[in-house]
Design a protein around this motif. Structure first.
Motif, mmCIF file in Angstrom:
data_model
loop_
_atom_site.group_PDB
_atom_site.id
_atom_site.type_symbol
_atom_site.label_atom_id
_atom_site.label_comp_id
_atom_site.label_asym_id
_atom_site.label_seq_id
_atom_site.Cartn_x
_atom_site.Cartn_y
_atom_site.Cartn_z
ATOM 1 N N PRO A 281 2.918 -9.604 10.313
ATOM 2 C CA PRO A 281 3.814 -8.480 10.612
ATOM 3 C C PRO A 281 4.645 -7.985 9.297
ATOM 4 O O PRO A 281 5.139 -6.848 9.619
ATOM 5 N N LEU A 282 5.102 -8.937 8.724
ATOM 6 C CA LEU A 282 5.853 -8.448 7.549
ATOM 7 C C LEU A 282 5.169 -7.428 6.486
ATOM 8 O O LEU A 282 5.554 -6.274 6.171
ATOM 9 N N PRO B 75 4.090 1.201 -0.185
ATOM 10 C CA PRO B 75 3.009 1.282 0.877
ATOM 11 C C PRO B 75 1.578 1.968 0.482
ATOM 12 O O PRO B 75 1.587 2.570 0.032
ATOM 13 N N SER C 285 4.995 -4.285 8.527
ATOM 14 C CA SER C 285 6.390 -3.456 8.553
ATOM 15 C C SER C 285 6.293 -2.639 7.330
ATOM 16 O O SER C 285 7.175 -1.686 7.336
ATOM 17 N N LEU C 286 5.617 -3.130 6.276
ATOM 18 C CA LEU C 286 5.940 -2.280 4.821
ATOM 19 C C LEU C 286 4.833 -1.359 4.475
ATOM 20 O O LEU C 286 4.679 -1.224 3.282
ATOM 21 N N ARG D 223 8.734 -5.847 -1.434
ATOM 22 C CA ARG D 223 9.149 -4.675 -1.509
ATOM 23 C C ARG D 223 9.376 -4.120 -2.915
ATOM 24 O O ARG D 223 9.237 -2.806 -3.451
ATOM 25 N N ASP E 172 1.211 -6.175 16.219
ATOM 26 C CA ASP E 172 1.695 -6.357 17.393
ATOM 27 C C ASP E 172 1.449 -7.422 18.209
ATOM 28 O O ASP E 172 1.951 -8.319 18.742
ATOM 29 N N GLN F 299 10.339 -10.926 1.760
ATOM 30 C CA GLN F 299 10.381 -9.364 1.967
ATOM 31 C C GLN F 299 11.064 -8.560 0.840
ATOM 32 O O GLN F 299 10.248 -7.575 0.528
#
Lengths: 488, 488
Positions: free
Chosen positions: A216-217, A200, A220-221, A195, A96, A191
């Motif tokens: 942040p990528l 996670p 986010s994962l 993935r 953040d 990204q």
């Protein structure tokens, strides 16, 4: 697009570039005397005037200096960065904070009142063949007037994938069109690669410093970041990486072995081979970000790590966003053993790329103009980087270090003690100048005394004044005078 | 693009559309006698010839039939589908099977030898204003020759977001440009919406049948799917949904309340209001897929559920992919209370959309031609849907049911017992005709006796013959004769 190679009155620029290259490679070293104007004209079979213009250009770029009654000498360059203390520890990316700061930077970038000297978002539109691409796009529409009204299905333009496969040989890769998945820029390629290779809770090894948006990528994962010590000239520390692999602490590694962002460095060939071997031996995926790999300043291109990928553990990501058509946002990925999974994930994540844009890129690549364009792009960015480094040498506090990038248009600056780049960021923001402080480039917030500079902006008075202001502020903060110590 | 409204010799088409609409709405019912040609000409103030042509058109579309010495009558339409037995149970989407089948379908779609009658990928390029968009694109490049060479930053084209916000009022929404995040098609909007509202292991409620790509998308994100009973005419069963919400079994719901894919149905207004209230009361996010919401066949547009979103729990996703420019792949999302998180996730997932394509769409929308285009698009797709349904009534086995779509270009067909759509799929594939069997549309593989048909292909002999072949094969398989029972 100026055709530097072909118009006679720009011969002096060619000569300047040749000499700049010799200085960059260390063939000519700080303090070395350049050949006399007459001798240089004989050697290079050009006129006296051409040599004089070339020397003046190099003076402007801060690479050489005239000494009265003596001739031209190679200037002291910025001292090179040595590796910082080795980072360590597994860290939850402070997504953040980083995002809030990047938001500020992005907003400033789009405010015409602000001068940006940090983001890697090309605004040097005259460096890119926009006119030619636009004409090819219009002619594509004339040939296929139905194109806009037709739904593009994956895997997308075969012609573009053929061209990508063909061109991949320049980086030592042997790809087939069927190995290539088109993506929405390199960001989507990274990204999807993350993935498809992780879940996670997994831990991903990163260079330190690294591309800021990776933090942040990863967050986010639901992925954890682990910083791997990275030498400002040699790249990722393979000893440290091997240790982590042996300890089975990494589920994937993401790195830019060629023209690293933000350092600008390229790993030596032997290190690239060892990196490929390590990943394959340990069967851990390497996500190779090759975004700047075609903008190498040297002569022969250093190959991709993917070129030495034995069993398909390397996923190579790239894009035309920095090299050819920033606006099109057409990227690609070659996923090795993860290809099938990637192809499917792309389709369910965002389906496909515009056929109009893809076919236009294919036409440009088929036309054979890409290599010529890249040669110019490399020269022009190399010249801008030289000029920026010269300004730093003049305006930044004594003791400032900087990397000498092997390509691209960004490099890394480390201030002497007493300079806080986050404080500088806030100070300069009030003067409508936008920076990216070093803390953005590390999940642990280190590098508070460093920042990245970007030379993808028009090199005008506004840009140079912004660099000078940054230097002045840093001098105030450190209490040190500007300018590097003269040697030679 | 034919301007149906404006050229005098297409007045008969306007009349045909008006009458078709009356039949569709039930003002004229099966067996009703149409007014005589003379009376109709007087009522609508057109010539006798115009009425004759209009009646012939309706005959061709299978909506009316001539009876000797008696006049024209509304034909028996396909019996409407009633709700199947309520699905239930939490299921791991069988992602790989579905993907393998979809791969076959996509490959067939791109093979010119195949006829596709099932995918929702518009190939009716003359239905879209590609020529006008192409000219606007070229003129955009003349005005801003630098555009291709400039890196587009999020949040992207303000002009396009302004137009989206302005137009959202036609679906009852009151959005600001700052509420809108541009995405790479609706697929990316859905993907981001799921990532921002759920975490792996969560359970997502789906309509049954649902859009097939949601199943592998959920699987790729580690999400579980829960089918919610869905009425072929009224949409999502809100009683079932309320039960699941009360039992706290859903972390998010994804639905198409307006022109559902594959059923084609739109929820009644009161149901939409109740749906919005339910989600807000339970504080569970509703991802509203509004992809076809602007292609409603009726007069006034049924509003989005988002229009009744009290506290921001509805995320509205859409795209210009089916309505205006299939190739551009520019979509958008309005994320309600998730807006900030969505905005950030988009940037780290794929950064931004092409400014060239976004600005071109903005220019088209500002030009005011969009409403006119949409009116034509609705009429043309409505006419193709009518023709397809008429062919089904003629060629498919007695007892076949079909939905009457409220918009878009897909609808759902249920065969009488004994017909297996997976077997049909394989049989027809050998004849180079491509279907999507009903099993694709359910995570539990139900609907083996059903399939989706799509009318976004040119309605030529090849398409109609493919429908006839499908009917013949289904008749063979069921042992039933073709054609529906005549009534009236």
């Amino acid at each position: 697009m100026t055709l530097l190679d072909e118009t006679p009155d720009t011969r002096y620029l060619q000569l300047a570039d040749t000499l700049a290259e010799a200085i960059r490679r260390g063939t000519l070293r700080p303090g070395d005397r350049l050949p006399s104007v007459r001798r240089c004209a004989q050697t290079h079979r050009v006129s006296i005037n051409t040599v004089v213009s070339a020397y003046r250009t190099l003076e402007d770029r801060g690479l050489i200096e005239a000494r009265p009654q003596s001739g031209f000498y190679v200037r002291s360059t910025l001292p090179a960065l040595k590796m910082a203390s080795a980072p360590s520890g597994r860290i939850e990316p402070p997504a953040d904070d980083v995002l809030a700061l990047i938001d500020t930077v992005f907003a400033a970038q789009q405010n015409p009142a602000f001068t940006n000297i940090a983001l890697a978002c090309p605004q040097t539109s005259d460096f890119y063949p926009g006119g030619k691409l636009g004409r090819m796009l219009s002619s594509q529409l004339r040939r296929q007037p139905d194109l806009i009204g037709q739904y593009p299905l994956p895997p997308g333009s075969l012609r573009l994938r053929q061209q990508i496969a063909r061109r991949s040989m320049t980086l030592g890769m042997l790809l087939e069109p069927g190995d290539v998945v088109l993506t929405h820029g390199c960001m989507e390629a990274l990204q999807l690669a993350l993935r498809v290779t992780t879940k996670p809770g997994d831990c991903v090894g990163l260079e330190s410093p690294t591309y800021f948006y990776l933090l942040p990528l990863l967050a986010s994962l639901g992925l954890k970041a682990l910083e791997i010590p990275t030498d400002p000239q040699l790249g990722l520390s393979l000893d440290a990486l091997e240790l982590l692999l042996n300890e089975k602490r990494l589920n994937a590694v993401i790195a830019m072995p060629t023209v690293q962002n933000p350092l600008g460095c390229t790993m030596p060939l032997a290190a690239k081979k060892r990196l490929a071997r390590l990943m394959n031996d340990h069967q851990v995926p390497l996500i190779e970000d090759g975004l700047y790999a075609e903008i190498q300043f040297g002569g022969a291109l250093s190959p991709a790590v993917k070129a030495f990928d034995r069993d398909g553990w390397v996923l190579f990501c790239s894009s035309f966003t920095k090299t050819l058509a920033p606006d099109f946002r057409v990227g690609w990925i070659c996923g090795g053993r993860f290809h099938e999974a990637l192809r499917k994930l792309k389709a369910v994540s965002s389906m496909s790329e515009s056929q109009l844009l893809s076919e236009t890129l294919a036409t440009f690549l088929e036309s054979g103009g890409y290599d010529h364009h890249l040669r110019n792009l490399r020269k022009r960015y190399a010249a801008q980087v030289d000029e920026a480094r010269a300004l730093i040498a003049r305006h930044f506090p004594r003791g400032t270090l900087a990397t000498q990038p092997a390509g691209g248009f960004v490099f890394w600056v480390e201030f002497p003690p007493g300079v806080d780049s986050v404080a500088l960021f806030h100070q300069l923001l009030e003067e409508q100048i936008c920076l990216t402080p070093g803390t953005l480039y590390s999940p642990s917030g280190r590098y508070r005394n460093a920042l990245r500079l970007s030379c993808c902006y028009p090199f005008n008075a506004r840009y140079t004044q912004a660099l000078a202001r940054l230097g002045a502020r840093a001098c105030e903060m450190s209490g040190l005078p500007p300018g590097i110590a003269q040697d030679g």
